[in-house]
Write an enzyme that holds these catalytic residues in place. Structure first.
Site, PDB file in Angstrom:
ATOM      1  N   ASP A  65      27.711  -9.345  30.716  1.00 21.89           N
ATOM      2  CA  ASP A  65      26.547 -10.182  30.405  1.00 21.89           C
ATOM      3  C   ASP A  65      25.999 -10.874  31.652  1.00 21.89           C
ATOM      4  O   ASP A  65      26.705 -11.036  32.648  1.00 21.89           O
ATOM      5  CB  ASP A  65      26.933 -11.268  29.386  1.00 21.89           C
ATOM      6  CG  ASP A  65      27.200 -10.706  28.005  1.00 21.89           C
ATOM      7  OD1 ASP A  65      27.213  -9.474  27.850  1.00 21.89           O
ATOM      8  OD2 ASP A  65      27.417 -11.514  27.075  1.00 21.89           O
ATOM      9  N   HIS A 218      31.489 -10.838  32.448  1.00 22.13           N
ATOM     10  CA  HIS A 218      30.232 -11.311  33.023  1.00 22.13           C
ATOM     11  C   HIS A 218      30.054 -10.778  34.443  1.00 22.13           C
ATOM     12  O   HIS A 218      31.037 -10.514  35.145  1.00 22.13           O
ATOM     13  CB  HIS A 218      30.187 -12.840  33.021  1.00 22.13           C
ATOM     14  CG  HIS A 218      30.133 -13.429  31.640  1.00 22.13           C
ATOM     15  ND1 HIS A 218      31.257 -13.540  30.857  1.00 22.13           N
ATOM     16  CD2 HIS A 218      29.092 -13.927  30.903  1.00 22.13           C
ATOM     17  CE1 HIS A 218      30.919 -14.079  29.676  1.00 22.13           C
ATOM     18  NE2 HIS A 218      29.611 -14.319  29.699  1.00 22.13           N
TER      19      HIS A 218
END
Length: 260
Positions: A65, A218
């Protein structure tokens, strides 16, 4: 009937019975021999499913992400290329500006691109369903401008828990989007300063269905340790027999249960 005739009849009946018994024995031996496979006998009542367990497929989905970013995202792509693994990047629209070449690399190297809103501003994106979907569309338009591809898989910043309901899901589906949360969290978003060993250890915890691991990671500029942990996470799931896949619209939708 005199005694002599009775004796002859009994001898005759005994002979017939003996012949029948011999025939039955021969038939039974023939059936058993016919069922013999590689010197192992399979009982007549055994079904195919009893002979051995059919292996269950196990899939791992690496998801990243908040990108793309200049340093971390290319480093992750380098490792994925080396390991021959495909992943999914849920990108933030505002991060694409000036990093179009990185987004294009994600696409050309066969990874999936998902939508993670344009601003990633919680107060703004969760103000209304229209605002939320509008940000997804804006990001999708930006991705299409760079790659020629319009993503239809989305992820809620912070996850869909307490944010998704029947009405929101109907609107999301009307726009042909599919929602994907996660059931593995390495916690690099909560604490990017965790050690490599801690990140790898966190990747071992799968909630729910153990045969499908959707792993949240991430690729922000502060996630350099995630890069260092990635190979170890890949090895762990490889060793357990998981096949790595990228999320596409054909992947079963996965979102947290909600109450209305």
């Amino acid at each position: 009937m005199n005694y002599k005739n009775q004796s002859i009849l009994l001898i005759f009946i005994s002979a017939i019975v003996s012949i029948l018994l011999i025939c039955l024995l021969l038939i039974s031996n023939y059936i058993i021999n016919d069922l013999k496979i590689n010197d192992v006998f399979i009982p007549i009542t055994t079904s195919l499913k009893d002979v051995g367990e059919i292996p269950t497929s196990k899939f791992a989905y690496l998801t990243f992400d908040d990108g793309p970013t200049h340093v971390v995202t290319p480093a992750i792509l380098d490792i994925l290329k080396k390991e021959n693994v495909k992943a999914t990047f849920f990108v933030v629209g505002k991060e694409i500006e000036g990093r179009e070449n990185i987004l294009k690399r994600i696409y050309t190297e066969g990874h999936s691109i998902g939508l993670h809103t344009y601003s990633h501003n919680f107060k703004k994106i969760y103000r209304s369903c229209d605002e939320f979907i509008g940000e997804m569309k804006k990001t999708s338009d930006k991705v299409k401008e760079v790659t020629g591809f319009s993503p239809k898989i989305i992820r809620f910043p912070g996850g869909s828990s307490k944010r998704l309901n029947d009405f929101t899901l109907i609107d999301i589906h009307k726009n042909n989007y599919k929602v994907y949360d996660w059931n593995v969290n390495i916690c690099d978003g909560i604490n990017p300063n965790l050690s490599v060993s801690e990140l790898i250890k966190n990747s071992h915890t799968i909630k729910g269905n153990k045969n499908e691991a959707i792993i949240l990671m991430h690729c922000n500029s502060n996630n350099k340790t995630t890069v260092k942990a990635l190979s170890g996470i890949i090895k762990y799931y490889h060793d357990l027999g998981y096949t790595f896949k990228a999320i596409t619209t054909s992947t079963p939708e996965y979102y947290y249960r909600f109450k209305n």
